[in-house]
Motif scaffolding. Structure first.
Motif, PDB file in Angstrom:
ATOM      1  N   SER A 176       0.824  -1.204   0.000  1.00  0.00           N
ATOM      2  CA  SER A 176       0.000   0.000   0.000  1.00  0.00           C
ATOM      3  C   SER A 176       0.863   1.261   0.000  1.00  0.00           C
ATOM      4  O   SER A 176       0.607   2.198  -0.754  1.00  0.00           O
ATOM      5  CB  SER A 176      -0.955  -0.018   1.194  1.00  0.00           C
ATOM      6  OG  SER A 176      -0.237  -0.254   2.391  1.00  0.00           O
ATOM      7  N   LYS A 184      -2.204  -7.216  -7.591  1.00  0.00           N
ATOM      8  CA  LYS A 184      -3.574  -7.138  -7.082  1.00  0.00           C
ATOM      9  C   LYS A 184      -3.841  -5.762  -6.485  1.00  0.00           C
ATOM     10  O   LYS A 184      -4.878  -5.146  -6.694  1.00  0.00           O
ATOM     11  CB  LYS A 184      -3.807  -8.211  -6.012  1.00  0.00           C
ATOM     12  CG  LYS A 184      -4.196  -9.559  -6.573  1.00  0.00           C
ATOM     13  CD  LYS A 184      -4.520 -10.551  -5.459  1.00  0.00           C
ATOM     14  CE  LYS A 184      -4.821 -11.908  -6.062  1.00  0.00           C
ATOM     15  NZ  LYS A 184      -4.995 -12.961  -5.061  1.00  0.00           N
ATOM     16  N   ALA A 210      -6.259  -2.761  -7.554  1.00  0.00           N
ATOM     17  CA  ALA A 210      -7.269  -2.263  -6.626  1.00  0.00           C
ATOM     18  C   ALA A 210      -7.190  -0.753  -6.505  1.00  0.00           C
ATOM     19  O   ALA A 210      -8.203  -0.065  -6.358  1.00  0.00           O
ATOM     20  CB  ALA A 210      -7.080  -2.918  -5.262  1.00  0.00           C
ATOM     21  N   ASN A 225      -3.987   3.723   4.491  1.00  0.00           N
ATOM     22  CA  ASN A 225      -3.209   2.484   4.400  1.00  0.00           C
ATOM     23  C   ASN A 225      -2.957   1.886   5.771  1.00  0.00           C
ATOM     24  O   ASN A 225      -2.996   0.664   5.948  1.00  0.00           O
ATOM     25  CB  ASN A 225      -1.859   2.740   3.713  1.00  0.00           C
ATOM     26  CG  ASN A 225      -2.020   2.938   2.228  1.00  0.00           C
ATOM     27  OD1 ASN A 225      -3.027   2.543   1.652  1.00  0.00           O
ATOM     28  ND2 ASN A 225      -1.037   3.570   1.611  1.00  0.00           N
ATOM     29  N   VAL A 275      -3.937  -1.790   6.751  1.00  0.00           N
ATOM     30  CA  VAL A 275      -2.999  -2.803   7.258  1.00  0.00           C
ATOM     31  C   VAL A 275      -3.449  -3.279   8.633  1.00  0.00           C
ATOM     32  O   VAL A 275      -3.395  -4.474   8.954  1.00  0.00           O
ATOM     33  CB  VAL A 275      -1.566  -2.237   7.312  1.00  0.00           C
ATOM     34  CG1 VAL A 275      -0.626  -3.200   8.020  1.00  0.00           C
ATOM     35  CG2 VAL A 275      -1.047  -1.948   5.908  1.00  0.00           C
ATOM     36  N   PRO A 296      -9.246   2.215  -2.529  1.00  0.00           N
ATOM     37  CA  PRO A 296      -9.754   1.054  -3.262  1.00  0.00           C
ATOM     38  C   PRO A 296     -10.938   0.408  -2.540  1.00  0.00           C
ATOM     39  O   PRO A 296     -10.921   0.270  -1.312  1.00  0.00           O
ATOM     40  CB  PRO A 296      -8.555   0.096  -3.280  1.00  0.00           C
ATOM     41  CG  PRO A 296      -7.369   0.922  -2.931  1.00  0.00           C
ATOM     42  CD  PRO A 296      -7.857   2.025  -2.074  1.00  0.00           C
ATOM     43  N   VAL A 309     -11.811  -2.641  -2.496  1.00  0.00           N
ATOM     44  CA  VAL A 309     -11.520  -3.926  -1.867  1.00  0.00           C
ATOM     45  C   VAL A 309     -10.906  -3.731  -0.477  1.00  0.00           C
ATOM     46  O   VAL A 309     -11.145  -4.513   0.443  1.00  0.00           O
ATOM     47  CB  VAL A 309     -10.633  -4.786  -2.791  1.00  0.00           C
ATOM     48  CG1 VAL A 309      -9.294  -4.153  -3.024  1.00  0.00           C
ATOM     49  CG2 VAL A 309     -10.460  -6.185  -2.246  1.00  0.00           C
ATOM     50  N   ARG A 310     -10.174  -2.638  -0.306  1.00  0.00           N
ATOM     51  CA  ARG A 310      -9.607  -2.368   1.021  1.00  0.00           C
ATOM     52  C   ARG A 310     -10.700  -1.940   1.996  1.00  0.00           C
ATOM     53  O   ARG A 310     -10.659  -2.287   3.183  1.00  0.00           O
ATOM     54  CB  ARG A 310      -8.511  -1.320   0.927  1.00  0.00           C
ATOM     55  CG  ARG A 310      -7.230  -1.892   0.324  1.00  0.00           C
ATOM     56  CD  ARG A 310      -6.049  -0.959   0.496  1.00  0.00           C
ATOM     57  NE  ARG A 310      -4.857  -1.524  -0.103  1.00  0.00           N
ATOM     58  CZ  ARG A 310      -3.993  -2.306   0.546  1.00  0.00           C
ATOM     59  NH1 ARG A 310      -4.168  -2.592   1.822  1.00  0.00           N
ATOM     60  NH2 ARG A 310      -2.942  -2.798  -0.077  1.00  0.00           N
ATOM     61  N   ILE A 353      -6.444  -9.416  -2.008  1.00  0.00           N
ATOM     62  CA  ILE A 353      -5.336  -8.471  -2.143  1.00  0.00           C
ATOM     63  C   ILE A 353      -3.967  -9.123  -1.981  1.00  0.00           C
ATOM     64  O   ILE A 353      -2.951  -8.466  -2.158  1.00  0.00           O
ATOM     65  CB  ILE A 353      -5.456  -7.297  -1.134  1.00  0.00           C
ATOM     66  CG1 ILE A 353      -5.694  -7.820   0.264  1.00  0.00           C
ATOM     67  CG2 ILE A 353      -6.541  -6.339  -1.548  1.00  0.00           C
ATOM     68  CD1 ILE A 353      -5.682  -6.723   1.307  1.00  0.00           C
TER      69      ILE A 353
END
Lengths: 404, 347, 302
Positions: free
Chosen positions: A213, A241, A245, C13, C17, C147, C149-150, C219
């Motif tokens: 990230s 991926k 994304a 982020n 995480v 994103p 998906v996150r 991911i």
């Protein structure tokens, strides 16, 4: 241990007997007298097994083909397969075993630079010959290693020149944290500087790392025109991926990869990779007849739908060059084979006509390919001729050469 | 049991002493490197088996010892004024100041003991003074192993990175890697193992050895009785650290390479298994366990690479479910052990 | 991309995480806290969850496969967890260090099994179309991308946490779990089937790892060894949070996530990892019992 004949590779012998027996008596594995023994040393377990098992398969295919056609100088080739277990120390240990105990004439194997570096002193000390099939960072020329994988000037620099020609001015370098990416990028940086282009960033992620990230944020912050990707292994899956994304498509941020071949593309998913670039000295989609024959032969031996990659071809080609060199030298002596190998005429192979240079690296053509939705690469560019291998980049390491 | 252990031990060392006459070069070099590894296991016997502290970070000390001697070997092979090749590839032009003293063989050999010793001493004090126990120690040491391996890899310019340090040419003025050197190295290794073993047998009988067991079996109870467990545990942990460092140095000399692949989480756990297979508190078991499992690994991983992980996995479970120290029949490898307070009275 | 956008991006982020760590660590915290089991094979349950997601995609090859993948992954790993608890883990209660070794052996076996069943290169699992987009900002925050998906992973992590809290605090099963946690002997004397409780808790922990694995497959890679990349971090989060405390684990996950993203802004990913591990170890020097100290008789003396 002559009463355990060559064929008795049974469970009982290997498991129960061997630990105790070998403690007391040296294991003189008995191949038939007329066979010539060669070692095949790759990681069959551990993190590198993914890549190395297929190279081992290709090497064995070459040995089988040669044996079917009568072998080398009238002798059948007997392969002794060993597992390097993805650990440098194990590679060194097994190399010693192959040379000292199995008395092999030569060894085909290795993948990571770490494994090659660990084996190098063993091959030099025991004066044997290693055929190394993978693209690497250069800066090394041992008389006891034949480097068939690409030198930096045969893979990463042609790709860089191609990108410059295409008009890319800004570069972002991302790689796994080990020697090949760091050295390759050091060379690329010198060239970026020399060509007055821009470097927007450089990042290294531990091998096996799955979180990109922050890297992606930094890529976006710099706004590069093209990403040079030297990430190795599983981490590539996470990288692509997460890139997808974050909405970074191949159109906005083209990626040029140096460790993604057809197999890796399949594991990552061609959908994610479609449109990204890769640089190699072989693609499965090369149209020559020898390549088509190879793909067919490989599928016949290992099942259909097999993917062929650049290191596999190098592993396959190495055996044929060794055979030609032995026949020219009329000897299995590593020293004579080595001298014969660098004076051979060009040999026709699935990757085109190739020969070794006096510095024991391979003359070969560089290709840039673009991944299609079906997982194969469309070849966009090639270097037109075989490039002379340069172990030391003149710009990054001025004054360094191999002393022949 | 003692009367079995001592003759057995004497016989074993006789066999080891005779090994160069029996074994071929390759198997002798294997035996040598596995005996070097046995030093790590002997350390673990003290720290885990007898001290109750399961360190999953022995790879760190192993690596410190290995790198200390490897740095010396790297510098010895150099023409005057040059820096090691990997530094050059990383664009460096001068030798880092902290590398320079390793040019001296005496300094380097001293550092094989001193660096892992100091590192483990500091770590032990930090852990035990704060009364961090049990699984906490294991998981923290494991994190340290991961951090250390990552650090070595990321500082490629001064550590050789993922490749580690290799390609040695001379050792203390002699050519590196000759059969004579291998043999000498083997003797040195056997000497260290024998010394560690004998000192260990003596240490077992001392007041220290017995107090350590008491602390393992009931730390709080020992505190109530007026014993401060910290110095005992610190001593055991530091001893294990130094032994791991010596093992790392000897192993590096045997194999000719040290790299982060040998210091991280996975190798550190493997070291623990050698001790577990040997019966964790038996010094004899430590040596036999290490040598046997590594020979087995060498053979099986060649013959049946797919099966090796299954065998290893099952072995892990078996030595835990049926620990060798609880076997009734083969008491040969068993240290003298009275039932613990816990076993007799419950907790 | 401006500084503010970069900062906000890294903040996001960090949360992302953190949520991944939370997913990886919750099941661990549960079984660690109640039974003192150090489950080194926890990462492999995450891996198996990923492979079950892959199988789900083979059954329903469309964007909807995710809705099959999540329950399939939970149930599959739940059953595997129950099986392992009743055959292996049960024999090792009261010996936490031994569970560590035995489950490490188990993890080797599971990795090799995955390698032989699915091949060493890993399998392809990609996010469905409806999750593959991202929220793009413009103006002052131009360049900031969140994103989908996150966001999905963050929401899922919070749902798992919420579900677990409800289960423990509001259900009968939860009450029994708390009773065993507070005093195993007394609970047993009062007729609680502690063995069944242990098995259920371990299986739930495994199931949560599998569920998380199915989501993380969107991911991260799905390979035989992917579990290894989570396990050390997950354990650190658990001990940093305080033994067995769900609240502590949650706080620790996000703290580690944010610190990690913060450090990565200034230094390389590799070196940030070293600093982070060193930081956690140093923190435990200061507070050896972690962020949230649980007071319970059952937790004294390891």
């Amino acid at each position: 241990m002559h009463f355990f004949a060559k064929q008795s590779r049974g469970l009982l012998h290997k498991v129960a007997g061997s630990a105790i027996i070998s403690l007391s008596v040296g294991l003189l594995a008995g191949a038939q007298a007329e066979d010539v023994k060669v070692g095949v040393l790759h990681s069959l377990t551990g993190t590198m097994a993914i890549s190395e098992i297929t190279v081992k398969n290709a090497t064995l295919l070459a040995i089988e083909e040669i044996n079917k056609k009568g072998g080398v100088m009238g002798k059948k080739i007997a392969s002794v397969i060993e597992d390097g277990a993805s650990e440098p120390a194990t590679f060194a240990q097994k190399a010693q075993k192959l040379i000292e105990q199995d008395k092999v004439s030569t060894v085909f194997g290795g993948w990571t630079s770490a494994s090659r570096k660990a084996m190098l002193p063993v091959f030099e000390r025991l004066d044997n010959l290693l055929w190394y099939p993978v693209q690497f960072e250069g800066n090394e020329c041992s008389p006891n290693i034949m480097y068939s994988g690409a030198q930096p000037n045969q893979q990463i620099l042609p790709a860089f020149d191609w990108a410059v020609e295409k008009g890319y001015k800004k570069y972002f370098l991302v790689g796994s944290d080990y020697v090949f990416p760091r050295t390759a990028n050091l060379i690329v940086k010198k060239h970026i500087e020399n060509d007055k282009l821009t470097l927007t960033g450089e990042e290294y992620v531990p091998l096996g790392g799955t979180d990109f990230s922050s890297v992606i944020n930094k890529i976006k912050a710099g706004g590069p025109a093209i990403i040079f990707n030297t990430i190795n292994g599983d981490s590539n899956v996470a990288f692509f991926k997460q890139l997808a994304a974050a909405g970074l498509t191949a159109k906005d941020y083209p990626v040029m990869s140096f460790s993604i071949a057809e197999q890796e593309a399949k594991a990552i998913g061609p959908k994610l990779l479609e449109g990204s670039y890769a640089a190699w000295n072989y693609f499965m989609s090369l149209p020559n007849a020898s390549n088509k024959a190879f793909i067919k032969a490989y599928a016949a031996k290992y099942g259909k739908d097999q993917l062929i990659t650049d290191p596999m071809i190098h592993g396959y080609v190495d055996v044929y060059v060794w055979k030609a060199a032995v026949e020219k030298a009329r000897s299995f002596e590593p020293d004579k084979v080595r001298k014969a190998a660098v004076t051979l005429k060009e040999i026709n192979t699935p990757m085109g006509k190739i020969k070794f240079d006096a510095n024991q690296s391979l003359y070969q053509t560089a290709y840039v390919g673009q991944l299609k939705a079906d997982g194969q690469f469309k070849i966009l560019w090639d270097s037109k001729k075989n490039l002379k291998p340069e172990p030391y980049d003149a710009l990054a390491f001025p004054g360094k050469t191999c002393k022949p | 049991m003692k009367k079995f252990t001592l003759p057995f031990m004497a016989a074993l060392f006789l066999v080891l002493a005779a090994a160069p006459a029996i074994l071929d070069g390759y198997n002798l070099s294997l035996l040598g490197r596995f005996l070097a590894l046995a030093l790590v296991t002997l350390g673990l016997v003290w720290c885990w088996g007898k001290g109750g502290v399961l360190s999953l970070g022995q790879g760190v000390f192993f690596g410190l010892g290995g790198y200390a001697i490897a740095m010396h070997l790297k510098l010895m092979g150099l023409p005057a004024g040059e820096i090691p090749d990997f530094m050059m590839w990383n664009g460096m032009s001068d030798l880092p100041a902290w590398w320079a003293p390793f040019k001296s063989p005496i300094f380097a050999v001293a550092m094989v003991f001193v660096i892992p010793g100091i590192a483990s001493f500091i770590m032990a004090n930090l852990l035990f003074r704060r009364r961090i126990t049990g699984v906490y120690v294991s998981l923290i040491t494991q994190a340290v192993a991961l951090a250390f391996a990552t650090l070595l890899t990321s500082q490629q310019g001064v550590t050789g990175g993922f490749n580690g340090l290799t390609n040695f040419t001379t050792l203390f003025g002699a050519n590196y890697g000759t059969p004579e050197m291998q043999k000498t190295l083997y003797w040195v290794t056997v000497g260290f193992v024998a010394l560690t073993f004998v000192v260990g047998i003596l240490l077992e009988r001392t007041y220290f050895g017995k107090t350590l067991l008491a602390i393992r079996d009931g730390e709080n109870r020992s505190r109530y009785l007026g014993y401060d467990p910290v110095p005992y545990k610190v001593f055991a942990f530091t001893l294990a650290g130094i032994l791991a460092g010596v093992a790392g140095a000897l192993f590096t000399l045997h194999v000719g390479v040290i790299s982060p692949a040998m210091v991280g989480v996975v190798p550190s756990i493997e070291m623990v298994v050698w001790a577990a297979i040997g019966g964790r508190e038996s010094l004899m078991g430590a040596i036999l366990g290490t040598v046997l499992i590594n020979f087995a690994k060498d053979r099986i991983s060649t013959a049946l690479p797919d099966a090796w992980l299954y065998i290893m996995g099952v072995l892990f479970m078996l030595v835990v479910l049926f620990p060798p120290q609880s076997w009734k029949l083969p008491r040969l490898f068993k240290a003298s052990k009275k039932p613990t307070f816990k076993e007799v009275h419950g907790d | 991309m401006g500084d503010t956008a970069l900062f906000l991006g890294q903040l996001f982020n960090g949360v992302s995480v953190g949520s991944i760590l939370l997913i990886a660590a919750l099941g661990l915290a549960l079984s660690f806290g109640l039974m003192r089991v150090i489950n080194m094979a926890h990462g492999e349950f995450i891996m198996i969850g990923g492979y079950l997601a892959f199988l789900a995609h083979q059954i329903i090859p469309s964007g909807a496969s995710l809705w099959l993948a999540l329950p399939l992954a939970f149930v599959g790993t739940f059953l595997l967890g129950a099986l392992l608890e009743s055959t292996l883990i049960r024999r090792l209660y009261g010996r936490p260090l031994d569970t560590l070794l035995a489950t490490w052996g188990l993890s080797l076996i599971l990795q090799q099994a995955a390698r032989q069943i699915f091949g060493p290169t890993g399998v392809e699992v990609t996010a469905p179309a409806w999750l593959s987009g991202a929220i793009n900002f413009s103006g002052a925050l131009s360049g900031l991308t969140i994103p989908h998906v996150r966001i999905f992973v963050i929401v899922l992590a919070l749902l798992i946490l919420g579900g677990l809290l409800l289960l423990i605090n509001k259900t009968r099963l939860g009450m029994l779990v708390r009773a065993v946690n507070q005093n195993r002997e007394v609970a047993s004397t009062l007729g609680v089937n502690t063995r069944l409780i242990d098995m259920t808790v371990f299986a739930i922990g495994a199931g949560l790892a599998g569920l998380g694995g199915a989501a993380l497959a969107l991911i991260s890679p799905v390979t035989p060894t992917v579990g290894q990349s989570y396990i050390v971090d997950a354990f650190l989060v658990v001990i940093l949070g305080g033994l067995g405390s769900l609240a502590g684990t949650t706080i620790a996950s996000f703290v580690v996530g944010l610190f990690s993203a913060g450090l990565q802004t200034f230094t390389s990913v590799s070196f940030a990892k070293v600093l982070l591990l060193a930081g956690v170890v140093a923190f435990l020097q200061w507070k050896p019992k972690g962020i949230v100290v649980m007071k319970s008789r059952a937790l004294e003396e390891a």
